[in-house]
Design a protein around this motif. Structure first.
Motif, short mmCIF file in Angstrom:
data_model
loop_
_atom_site.label_atom_id
_atom_site.label_comp_id
_atom_site.label_asym_id
_atom_site.label_seq_id
_atom_site.Cartn_x
_atom_site.Cartn_y
_atom_site.Cartn_z
N LEU A 125 62.53 28.13 59.75
CA LEU A 125 61.68 28.39 59.22
C LEU A 125 61.34 29.71 58.30
CD1 LEU A 125 58.64 27.58 61.97
CD2 LEU A 125 59.74 26.09 60.10
N ARG A 126 62.59 30.55 58.69
CA ARG A 126 62.63 31.80 57.94
C ARG A 126 62.50 31.87 56.44
NH1 ARG A 126 67.21 35.41 60.54
NH2 ARG A 126 65.97 34.68 62.26
N GLU A 127 63.35 30.76 55.85
CA GLU A 127 63.29 30.78 54.42
C GLU A 127 62.17 30.22 53.71
OE1 GLU A 127 66.91 29.85 52.99
OE2 GLU A 127 68.14 31.21 54.03
N HIS A 128 61.24 29.78 54.40
CA HIS A 128 59.86 28.90 53.95
C HIS A 128 58.81 29.85 53.94
CE1 HIS A 128 61.48 24.72 54.14
NE2 HIS A 128 62.25 25.01 55.23
N THR A 129 57.72 29.44 53.48
CA THR A 129 56.48 30.44 53.31
C THR A 129 55.35 29.73 53.85
OG1 THR A 129 55.58 29.44 51.53
CG2 THR A 129 57.33 31.08 50.86
N GLY A 130 54.15 30.33 53.94
CA GLY A 130 53.04 29.72 54.80
C GLY A 130 52.37 28.54 53.83
N LEU A 131 52.91 28.36 52.70
CA LEU A 131 52.61 27.19 51.90
C LEU A 131 53.14 26.07 52.53
CD1 LEU A 131 52.21 28.74 48.36
CD2 LEU A 131 50.42 28.39 50.12
N ASP A 132 54.19 26.25 52.98
CA ASP A 132 55.11 24.80 53.30
C ASP A 132 54.66 24.24 54.82
OD1 ASP A 132 57.02 25.35 51.10
OD2 ASP A 132 58.04 26.81 52.17
N LYS A 133 54.71 23.10 54.90
CA LYS A 133 54.10 22.30 56.08
C LYS A 133 54.74 22.87 57.44
CE LYS A 133 52.62 17.92 57.72
NZ LYS A 133 52.91 17.97 59.00
N PRO A 134 55.94 22.87 57.56
CA PRO A 134 56.79 23.17 58.82
C PRO A 134 56.11 24.64 59.01
CG PRO A 134 58.31 22.48 57.39
CD PRO A 134 57.23 22.66 56.38
N VAL A 135 55.99 25.66 58.28
CA VAL A 135 55.52 27.04 58.62
C VAL A 135 54.07 26.97 58.85
CG1 VAL A 135 55.05 29.23 57.93
CG2 VAL A 135 57.45 28.27 57.48
N ARG A 136 53.42 26.33 58.29
CA ARG A 136 51.81 26.18 58.18
C ARG A 136 51.62 25.39 59.80
NH1 ARG A 136 47.31 26.05 54.83
NH2 ARG A 136 45.67 24.81 55.67
N ASP A 137 52.47 24.46 59.85
CA ASP A 137 51.99 23.85 61.40
C ASP A 137 52.31 24.66 62.42
OD1 ASP A 137 51.26 21.47 60.00
OD2 ASP A 137 52.96 20.20 60.06
N PHE A 138 53.54 25.35 62.26
CA PHE A 138 53.99 26.29 63.53
C PHE A 138 53.01 27.23 63.59
CE2 PHE A 138 55.72 30.24 64.84
CZ PHE A 138 56.44 29.76 65.78
N VAL A 139 52.10 27.93 62.62
CA VAL A 139 51.17 28.92 62.82
C VAL A 139 49.97 28.36 63.39
CG1 VAL A 139 49.89 30.68 61.62
CG2 VAL A 139 52.34 30.45 60.86
N MET A 140 49.51 27.18 62.53
CA MET A 140 48.09 26.71 62.88
C MET A 140 48.09 26.07 64.14
SD MET A 140 46.15 27.21 60.46
CE MET A 140 46.47 28.66 59.57
N ASP A 141 49.18 25.66 64.68
CA ASP A 141 49.33 24.80 66.08
C ASP A 141 49.16 25.75 67.21
OD1 ASP A 141 49.25 22.43 64.82
OD2 ASP A 141 51.50 22.03 64.84
N SER A 142 49.41 27.01 66.99
CA SER A 142 49.56 27.97 68.48
C SER A 142 47.94 28.03 68.72
CB SER A 142 49.99 29.15 67.82
OG SER A 142 49.10 29.86 67.01
N PRO A 143 47.72 28.23 69.93
CA PRO A 143 46.43 28.36 70.59
C PRO A 143 46.19 29.91 70.12
CG PRO A 143 47.90 27.81 72.29
CD PRO A 143 48.63 27.94 71.19
N GLU A 144 46.58 30.87 69.90
CA GLU A 144 46.33 32.11 69.41
C GLU A 144 45.89 32.18 68.17
OE1 GLU A 144 49.87 33.08 72.21
OE2 GLU A 144 49.27 31.47 70.50
N THR A 145 46.40 31.26 67.19
CA THR A 145 45.95 31.11 65.84
C THR A 145 44.35 30.24 65.80
OG1 THR A 145 47.95 31.09 64.69
CG2 THR A 145 46.32 30.29 63.36
N GLN A 146 44.64 29.17 66.72
CA GLN A 146 43.14 28.58 66.75
C GLN A 146 41.83 29.47 67.20
OE1 GLN A 146 42.46 25.50 65.33
NE2 GLN A 146 44.62 25.84 64.64
N GLY A 147 42.24 30.17 68.32
CA GLY A 147 41.28 31.31 68.71
C GLY A 147 40.66 32.20 67.87
N MET A 148 41.61 32.84 66.90
CA MET A 148 41.35 33.75 65.96
C MET A 148 40.61 32.88 64.67
SD MET A 148 43.69 36.17 63.44
CE MET A 148 43.96 37.47 64.86
N LEU A 149 40.88 31.86 64.50
CA LEU A 149 40.24 30.99 63.47
C LEU A 149 38.96 30.84 63.67
CD1 LEU A 149 42.97 28.84 61.78
CD2 LEU A 149 41.95 30.85 60.91
N ARG A 150 38.75 30.31 64.70
CA ARG A 150 37.28 29.96 65.43
C ARG A 150 36.19 31.39 65.29
NH1 ARG A 150 39.81 27.30 69.76
NH2 ARG A 150 39.47 29.15 71.02
#
Length: 291
Positions: free
Chosen positions: A199-224
């Motif tokens: 994932l390192r060479e990708h950015t948050g606009l790329d689906k693999p990175v976005r999914d990695f960040v968004m799928d974590s419970p920590e991110t979901q808790g913060m976003l809520r």
């Protein structure tokens, strides 16, 4: 299409009024010769898909006194096509006080008028018919700048949300914090894609990175919690503070992964609420990869 003509006495607040309209996303033209009003209106109405267009034009004594034209016929034609005229007025004493404070020169001084009082009297006489034709007359004698802005917004805001543009920005703390942010959130506490080699060479606009960040419970808790906070705060910024723009900065270490994904998610949520939304990723193109 909405076509607004802003006019009135010099010193009554036309500059404040037109800036308020411009902050609402209305295209504004200052000091247009009245003879060109109909031409501009016709050009605008001939544009395809112009139903949502909003145009505001300032026409006042600066040009009214210099151009020969049939004012009544022009206004009759424009008003018959749903154009609105806003006339700003103020008492003579208040106009004199404002000119003393700003030390600006009245447009009619030297044009047959030898004093400020005489210039105001002549301008009031020349604009009397225009005032009678106006759809809205606003006396600004006792209004503050903020109160005048609010009145213009009440007259021409299609939705209170139209007055606020929300700018979501991602950034890397490594490169310094934005100086123009109203709200700033630190997401360095979220799981970091940098440590995943694939994932390192990708950015948050790329689906693999976005999914990695968004799928974590920590991110979901913060976003809520962020969604709930913004759902409450944005109407307050609109209604109470009368802000025209709001900057929200989201920061991670390098500004390429977590902050980008979260800024995108916030922008999408805010846009769904009906606000005009812009998004910018300040450090996403940095060549060095940073965690």
């Amino acid at each position: 299409m909405q076509f607004i003509i802003v006019t009135g006495m010099s010193g009554a607040g036309k500059s404040i009024a037109i800036r308020a309209l411009e902050d609402m996303g209305i295209y504004c033209v200052d000091n247009l010769p009245p003879e060109l009003l109909c031409q501009m209106f016709e050009i605008c109405t001939q544009q395809p898909n112009n139903e949502g267009d909003r145009i505001a034009v300032v026409a006042d004594i600066r040009s009214l006194g210099r151009f020969s034209f049939k004012l009544q016929s022009v206004l009759t034609k424009l008003q018959s096509n749903a154009a609105k005229i806003v006339f700003l007025d103020a008492c003579d004493e208040e106009i004199i006080n404002r000119y003393k404070m700003t030390r600006r020169r009245h447009p009619l001084l030297g044009e047959g008028c030898n004093s400020l009082s005489e210039a105001i009297a002549q301008e009031r006489s020349q604009l009397s018919e225009l005032k009678n034709r106006a759809d809205f007359v606003i006396d600004t004698s006792l209004l503050s700048t903020q109160q005048l802005r609010c009145q213009m917004q009440e007259l021409f805001t299609q939705s209170q949300k139209d007055t606020l543009v929300v700018h979501c920005m991602s950034f890397g703390f490594k490169y310094g914090v934005p100086t123009d942010a109203d709200l700033m959130f630190d997401v360095r506490c979220l799981p970091n894609p940098f440590y995943k080699e694939e994932l390192r060479e990708h950015t948050g606009l790329d689906k693999p990175v976005r999914d990695f960040v968004m799928d974590s419970p920590e991110t979901q808790g913060m976003l809520r919690r962020l969604y709930s906070f913004l759902d409450y705060m944005l109407p307050l910024y609109c209604n109470e503070e009368q802000k025209s723009q709001l900057g929200i900065a989201i920061g991670c270490t390098g500004g390429r992964h977590r902050s980008v994904a979260v800024a995108q998610a916030l922008a999408e949520h805010i846009e769904q609420l009906g606000y005009v939304t812009m998004v910018n990723h300040r450090d996403i193109e940095r060549k060095k990869f940073n965690h």
